[in-house]
Design an enzyme around this catalytic site. Structure first.
Site, PDB file in Angstrom:
ATOM      1  CD  GLU A 167       7.285  90.084  32.953  1.00  0.00           C
ATOM      2  OE1 GLU A 167       6.793  90.759  33.883  1.00  0.00           O
ATOM      3  OE2 GLU A 167       7.880  90.584  31.998  1.00  0.00           O
ATOM      4  CD  GLU A 189       5.643  91.304  28.581  1.00  0.00           C
ATOM      5  OE1 GLU A 189       6.389  92.171  29.106  1.00  0.00           O
ATOM      6  OE2 GLU A 189       4.665  90.797  29.158  1.00  0.00           O
TER       7      GLU A 189
END
Length: 788
Positions: A127, A196
């Site tokens: 991320e 995710e």
């Protein structure tokens, strides 16, 4: 628990297990690696392989994961000149060494797919695209370096970077979020992947409990594969527990349940698990079509569309989607009429028969766990009625390893995260202001970067200040009283997890930064730059009061008058383990804030005195419309967590040592242990609901199949009672069912099919039940009890 969790994951329709690799636990000291116990990475990967599943190894080494310091080891922070996650040679050197260590470990055990192993994907970084802009050109160069470093490790499997729009070839950029159907990778040569998909959200002390409806989660998954998705991972499918001090910060709770399909204790959460299992079956029935062509999109109405995948000119599969958040629709597709509830997707593996709709939950539901749990007061499990012992923690400086500095020190740089606690102590002499034998009031104002602090004046507790997950900083203003002469001010600064997310999170500070004493009449005295004494940790920690080796130490005080509601006190008791094989839960609702250990194993931090806001929750959260972490909340006005997971493997058949360190004040005599002794399950399926997805066969008239109720107990448990069984128009919801106007009591039929079984299926058939009301849509509602 690994084999059981992995088995349930496979039964739920998963093909791949994703896992992070936590640098701070695998290299707790620079150059010294640890892969034992629950951190045995090789054994975990091999356990997944033995179950016939594949692995996505997310090495990072930054993880986030609401894990302490995002997975980075704290020693990394203290390398002079280092800067994390940017083009800094010191950081890159250590990161490269760790990446190489993990890759080498996997290669040595032949665990990559090209070696015959289960690892099909690896991940570098995590991320970073969300924060890259804060690092400027250094961030762009770091992304390129990380990608090149990963590829040069020659894993022979693809590497991914999640939430990284500028991931350089051949790294695959992937999506993280609640919805990824609109996501496109940064190159047409890269597959559309979702690393995710949040099944719920994490829990923080002081916040209500978030949850995500099964209908919305299934909708998100179906939309992703409908629009060309190839790989989707649930974050989390099993979240588990942040034992010890592994929870990140600020104020992340010990439970990492995440409203996942498998709950914190390893039990299946219904209906989410079964609803997703049926979704997975439906998608896999379309698999050959999905890999044979790109989809053709057809608009069927406003916010209504079809995506069609063709294997041949007359062999196709289709997804029909209504992504309106409120309006249901009837649509015509291929000459047939279909009803599409709002915010739903129907799956047609033959472009004709609907075998699954994301909004129609026909899976069984479980009633609240607490209703099928047996609670034993800890006092009931004692060898003797006066078995409690205690140790009162000293306030302030407690040993000669303290030190003195001018000014207020930053908390983390001082403790190096060896403890949650740091004492700030100073003396204030007020002989000139107060007559001998007299007292005088002052106003004490303290400012802290976080996370919490206890304030003592002359060794007596004066106040408690704390922040929250959204803003960990806080101010504390208290009216205090000094006596003539020398007075002591002791402040115990507390951490609740190191920061784990955000740009430059690794340098986020904590602890006290301003202390001002105001004379109510004359003015202010800034103590921030005065001389302060510092003590890292608590005396009880230093002595090792949580250890089994000190269970019989003379340090402990024992008596019949158990001190309750005291701050900074340790409690110890020996209890007998409840019968059974399942996990245990320690109910700490009667305590305040602190940590707990069972047989020397830390079960984590607790903070039951911190109540969530009293508003913002809903009993029936509407799954329709875009989900966010604050949309669906429960247990407002309650502690975020009162039950604390104790794995059964940590418990001995006989005596077990329970130790508590209480910071604020509580009553340990009222705590209890919970065990699961049964499971209340229920289901409600109508004649109009689709038959089970796995009953569909190509070239077979699916409409001739009939829906059925399927009941499943946890493995090893069996259905031993049918509490309700009605065919007709039953009313109410699970736990409150009652017969409708049209009713046939079918208890005996259900009993015959289910009693003594771990699982059973009851077709919804008027042939079997009779027809109590012709030409009326009927349904079957069942409530049952499973037990070991």
């Amino acid at each position: 628990m690994w084999p059981d969790i992995i088995k349930k994951s496979k039964e739920g329709g998963l093909d791949v297990i994703e896992t992070y690799v936590f640098w701070n636990y695998h290299e707790p000291v620079k150059g010294k690696y640890y892969f034992e116990g629950r951190f045995d990475l090789v054994r975990f990967v091999k356990t997944v392989q033995e179950a016939g599943l594949l692995v996505h190894l997310r090495i990072g080494p930054y993880a986030c994961a609401e894990w302490n310091y995002g997975g980075f080891p704290v020693w990394l922070h203290f390398i002079p000149g280092i800067q994390f996650r940017t083009t800094n040679n010191l950081f890159k050197k250590e990161m490269k060494l760790f990446l190489a260590k993990i890759v080498g470990l996997m290669k040595d055990e032949n665990l990559f797919a090209s070696q015959g192993g289960p690892i099909i994907l690896a991940q570098v970084e995590n991320e970073y695209g969300n924060v890259e802009g804060s690092y400027g050109v250094g961030g762009e160069l770091y992304v390129k370096w990380a990608a090149e470093t990963a590829v040069n490790l020659n894993t022979t499997v693809p590497w991914v970077m999640c939430a990284q729009h500028d991931a350089p070839d051949p790294i695959i950029n992937t999506c993280n979020g609640f919805y990824c159907d609109r996501f496109s990778p940064n190159s047409p040569s890269k597959p559309k992947m979702w690393t995710e998909n949040y099944s719920g959200w994490f829990l923080a002390f002081g916040n209500a409990i978030p949850y995500r409806p099964a209908e919305d989660l299934a909708f998100a998954v179906a939309r992703f594969f409908e629009t060309g998705g190839t790989f989707q991972n649930y974050y989390m499918y099993y979240g588990g527990t942040n034992f010890g001090r592994t929870a990140g910060g600020p104020l992340v709770a010990t439970s990492y349940d995440y409203d996942a399909p498998i709950d914190e204790y390893g039990y299946i959460r219904q209906p989410k698990w079964s609803h997703l299992r049926d979704l997975h079956k439906a998608i896999k029935l379309c698999e050959e079509h999905l890999i044979s062509s790109d989809p053709i999109q057809v608009q069927l109405g406003t916010k209504i569309e079809a995506h069609i995948y063709s294997k041949t000119s007359n062999d196709c599969a289709a997804f029909l989607a209504n992504y309106d958040s409120s309006l249901d629709a009837n649509v015509t597709f291929n000459g047939n009429s279909y009803f599409l509830p709002a915010w739903s997707v129907s799956i047609l593996p033959d472009c004709k028969n609907v075998i699954f709709n994301t909004a129609k939950v026909v899976a069984q539901r479980n009633l609240q766990v607490i209703s099928s749990a047996h609670a034993s007061s800890v006092n009931e499990l004692l060898r003797a009625p006066s078995a409690w012992s205690w140790y009162k923690e000293k306030v302030g400086i407690w040993s000669n390893n303290s030190f003195v500095e001018s000014g207020l020190l930053e908390h983390i740089d001082t403790t190096k995260d060896t403890s949650d606690y740091l004492w700030y102590t100073t003396s204030i002499n007020v002989e000139e202001d107060i007559m001998l034998g007299k007292e005088k009031d002052y106003l004490l104002h303290i400012e802290s970067l976080g996370h919490a602090a206890l304030v003592f004046v002359n060794k007596r507790l004066q106040g408690f200040g704390y922040g929250n997950h959204e803003d960990e900083s806080f101010n504390l203003t208290k009216k205090i009283t000094f006596h003539h002469g020398n007075n002591t001010l002791d402040i115990l600064s507390m951490m609740i997890g190191l920061q784990n997310y955000g740009p430059w999170f690794d340098v986020a500070g904590a602890g006290i930064y301003s202390v001002i004493l105001s004379d109510l009449m004359d003015g202010k005295n800034d103590l921030s730059y005065e001389e302060w004494s510092y003590q890292v940790g608590l005396e009880g920690e230093y002595l090792g009061l949580d250890k089994i080796s000190l269970a019989n130490s003379s340090l402990w005080t024992q008596g019949t008058a158990l001190p309750v509601n005291h701050s900074l006190i340790w409690y110890k008791v020996t209890i007998l383990a409840p019968e059974g094989k399942g996990p245990l839960a320690l109910n700490l609702a009667s305590m305040g804030k602190g940590q707990a250990w069972v047989n020397g194993q830390s079960i984590g931090r607790y903070w039951t005195a911190y109540l969530s806001p009293s508003t913002g929750c809903t009993d029936n959260c509407d799954y329709r419309g875009t989900f966010d972490p604050y949309k669906c909340l429960k247990d407002c006005g309650q502690p975020a967590q009162t039950l604390y997971h104790i794995p059964r493997t940590w418990v001995h058949p006989g005596e077990n040592l329970l130790v508590l360190h209480e910071e604020l004040g509580g009553d340990p005599s009222k705590i209890s242990l919970l065990t699961r002794t049964g499971q209340e399950i229920c289901a409600h399926v109508s004649e109009a609901d689709p038959p089970p997805a796995d009953s569909w066969k190509p070239n077979q008239e699916f409409n001739s199949q009939i829906p059925e109720v399927r009941l499943n107990c946890e493995q090893g448990w069996h259905i031993n009672m049918i509490n309700f069984a009605s065919f007709g128009t039953p009313r109410g919801n699970c736990g409150t069912f009652s017969p409708g106007i049209c009713h046939v009591n079918v208890t005996s039929i259900v009993q015959q099919a289910c009693i003594g079984q771990e699982r059973c299926a009851i077709p919804i058939s008027t042939t079997k039940f009779g027809d109590p009301c012709p030409r009326v849509l009927k349904s079957l509602a069942i409530e049952a009890l499973c037990s070991a």
